[in-house]
Write a protein that holds these residues in place. Structure first.
Motif, mmCIF file in Angstrom:
data_model
loop_
_atom_site.group_PDB
_atom_site.id
_atom_site.type_symbol
_atom_site.label_atom_id
_atom_site.label_comp_id
_atom_site.label_asym_id
_atom_site.label_seq_id
_atom_site.Cartn_x
_atom_site.Cartn_y
_atom_site.Cartn_z
ATOM 1 N N THR A 125 56.741 -1.807 41.196
ATOM 2 C CA THR A 125 56.907 -1.059 42.447
ATOM 3 C C THR A 125 55.648 -1.209 43.284
ATOM 4 O OG1 THR A 125 58.345 0.553 41.346
ATOM 5 C CG2 THR A 125 57.376 1.191 43.462
ATOM 6 N N ASN A 131 52.917 -1.946 58.238
ATOM 7 C CA ASN A 131 53.688 -3.055 58.791
ATOM 8 C C ASN A 131 52.963 -3.591 60.014
ATOM 9 O OD1 ASN A 131 56.239 -3.117 57.165
ATOM 10 N ND2 ASN A 131 56.340 -0.999 57.860
ATOM 11 N N SER A 228 55.243 -6.827 56.149
ATOM 12 C CA SER A 228 54.800 -5.679 55.356
ATOM 13 C C SER A 228 53.642 -6.075 54.445
ATOM 14 C CB SER A 228 55.955 -5.139 54.504
ATOM 15 O OG SER A 228 56.999 -4.663 55.317
ATOM 16 N N GLN A 261 58.911 3.722 53.812
ATOM 17 C CA GLN A 261 59.229 2.561 52.974
ATOM 18 C C GLN A 261 60.577 1.967 53.396
ATOM 19 O OE1 GLN A 261 56.843 1.591 50.426
ATOM 20 N NE2 GLN A 261 55.697 3.052 51.678
ATOM 21 N N GLU A 263 63.370 -0.772 54.560
ATOM 22 C CA GLU A 263 63.721 -2.154 54.273
ATOM 23 C C GLU A 263 64.216 -2.841 55.550
ATOM 24 O OE1 GLU A 263 63.444 -3.895 51.479
ATOM 25 O OE2 GLU A 263 62.558 -2.202 50.399
ATOM 26 N N ASP A 265 66.563 -5.119 58.112
ATOM 27 C CA ASP A 265 68.016 -5.264 58.179
ATOM 28 C C ASP A 265 68.426 -6.680 57.775
ATOM 29 O OD1 ASP A 265 67.470 -6.946 60.325
ATOM 30 O OD2 ASP A 265 67.872 -5.413 61.826
ATOM 31 N N ARG A 269 66.003 -9.825 57.212
ATOM 32 C CA ARG A 269 65.808 -10.169 55.799
ATOM 33 C C ARG A 269 66.004 -11.666 55.590
ATOM 34 N NH1 ARG A 269 68.097 -6.067 53.929
ATOM 35 N NH2 ARG A 269 70.236 -6.850 53.803
#
Length: 489
Positions: A125, A131, A228, A261, A263, A265, A269
């Motif tokens: 993790t 960012n 990130s 945190q 993610e 889209d 991605r």
């Protein structure tokens, strides 16, 4: 009969009443003492430090930035305590000394970089630390409003080198609509072009991170594309204690609670996945040199492989970037007819080994630099930079080669600093005694440590150079090219 006065005061208290009053005074005194002592105890508890065991440093391998500084300041303001140790974050340059490292880009690349210095993540993790937005910086006379990445690509956007090579790969992925081969070509085309160079050239459109937007330009983000940076706690070693690894885990928990945190889209991605491949190919495949060395000068390369070379640059270790940049330069020497010798050095790491240098490829090699390019890719890092001792040893080989051929020999020294104990006078005397023949000394200093002043003085006073490269790939590339004497096409 009546009682007669005796002339004495007769207002005496009874014995019982006297004893009672004394008891009351004692009880009140005890109560007052207990109350005062309790207040003092509470006050002492309130002001006592929770750091019963003292302070533990949290060594973080990262490039300093305003975002990171703000996050660390917030962590310090939270008064972090781990197992009765107050935690004190500290930035370090080497992954060997770090309990936590910051990285961006593909996980496989990050893991490989950690394995190269024998480090292992303590967890799978890796929380996002911050960012960094990616877009296009444009001059005020250029209209970009509403344009997407594809439209901008048709208008000649350049991707100058910066502090984050993965961010460049993401920009290349966006500009080529996910074309891997074209993306790698874009990165190679602008590899040695800095932001300052691009501005000086008058380039109107630069693919950059928002925090590297140059003066006089405006940042435009076609979408919310961002890179990130994650925090990676590492396991303990003989140089990193268990207390420090616990502090790293605590910092990671703080980051998770403080930073969103989120993610990416689906479309983003996909672009980031393509950028992973682009950055890996760009990092692993050497580019061919377009330059040439006019006279084919024999060259000995003395390469520092100490832990100092683990410092991060453009998201990768300096050692990896230098190895990649040396490849075409050494081949250029071979193509021009010169011999290439390659030595590396650090403090001795194996039992029974006493000297810090290793003669990997000698001047007897006749493979036109190919052996040297293969050897440089296999170097690990470790130990301290025993520069002075190693320079004197290699200088002997350079001098001997010049004497044998009657020709000049180029001596390229790539160093991160000096850690050996040889004093200045002894080093000067050794350089004077060993520098016979025609030698062209070229010192390229990399990393964050100081340049050896005696080495620099010797190089410049003997017709060579001593240059400290900036912490960018572009600067190191230019400095190495100058040191090898490669003519630009």
């Amino acid at each position: 009969m009546g009682r007669h006065a005796n002339g004495r005061n007769n207002w005496r208290l009874s014995r019982e009443l006297t004893i009672g009053l004394i008891a009351i005074v004692v009880i009140v005194s005890v109560i007052l003492w207990w109350t005062t002592a309790r207040e003092d105890t509470n006050r002492n508890h309130a002001t006592a430090t929770p750091c019963i065991n003292g302070t533990v440093t949290l060594p973080i391998q990262a490039i300093d930035s305003p975002q990171l500084a703000e996050l660390i300041a917030g962590y310090e303001d939270s008064d972090p305590v781990v197992r009765d140790y107050c935690v004190e974050p500290q930035l370090v340059s080497s992954g060997v000394d770090a309990a936590l490292t910051l990285a961006s880009g593909p996980r496989d690349v990050t893991r490989a970089a950690l394995e190269a210095v024998d480090r292992t993540p303590a967890s799978d993790t890796w929380p996002i630390v911050f960012n960094t937005a990616i877009g296009v910086a444009h001059t005020n006379d250029v209209e970009v409003s509403g344009a997407d990445w594809t439209e901008l690509a048709d208008r000649g956007v350049v991707i100058p080198a910066g502090k984050n090579v993965y961010a460049r790969a993401v920009a290349a992925s966006a500009l080529t609509s996910g074309d891997i081969d074209r993306g790698v070509d874009l990165l190679r085309a602008d590899r040695t072009l800095t932001v300052d160079d691009a501005v000086a050239d008058g380039s109107p459109l630069l693919a950059v991170t928002e925090d590297s937007t140059p003066d006089g330009y405006t940042f435009y983000a076609p979408d919310d594309l961002a890179v990130s940076t994650v925090a990676i706690p590492l396991t303990a070693t003989d140089r990193v204690s268990e207390e420090q690894t616990r502090a790293a885990a605590d910092f990671a928990r703080y980051v998770s609670a403080q930073v969103e945190q989120a993610e990416p889209d689906g479309p983003q991605r996909q672009l980031l996945s393509t950028a992973d491949i682009i950055s890996e190919r760009f990092a692993s495949v050497p580019e061919e040199s377009k330059g040439s060395i006019d006279d084919g000068t024999d060259t000995l390369v003395l390469l520092d492989t100490s832990t100092n070379m683990d410092a991060l640059i453009d998201g990768h270790r300096i050692a990896s970037e230098v190895a990649l940049l040396l490849d075409p330069l050494m081949l250029s020497v071979g193509r021009a007819g010169g011999r290439v010798a390659l030595w590396n050095y650090s403090s001795p790491l194996s039992p029974g080994v006493t000297r810090p240098w290793r003669e990997n490829v000698t001047f007897l090699d006749d493979t036109a630099g190919v052996s040297a390019t293969k050897a440089v890719k296999g170097f690990g890092t470790g130990g301290d930079p025993m520069t002075r001792t190693s320079v004197l040893a290699a200088l002997g080989a350079v001098s001997q080669r010049s004497t044998d051929t009657g020709q000049a020999v180029r001596f390229v020294i790539i160093t991160s600093g000096t850690a050996d104990t040889m004093d200045d006078r002894a080093f000067r005397d050794g350089l004077t005694a060993g520098g016979s023949g025609q030698i062209i000394p070229q010192v390229v200093h990399v990393g964050t440590g100081p340049l050896d002043p005696v080495l620099a003085e010797w190089a410049t006073s003997n017709g060579g150079t001593a240059v400290t490269a900036d912490m960018t790939v572009a600067s190191i590339a230019d400095t190495l090219q100058d040191a090898f004497g490669v003519a630009r096409p």
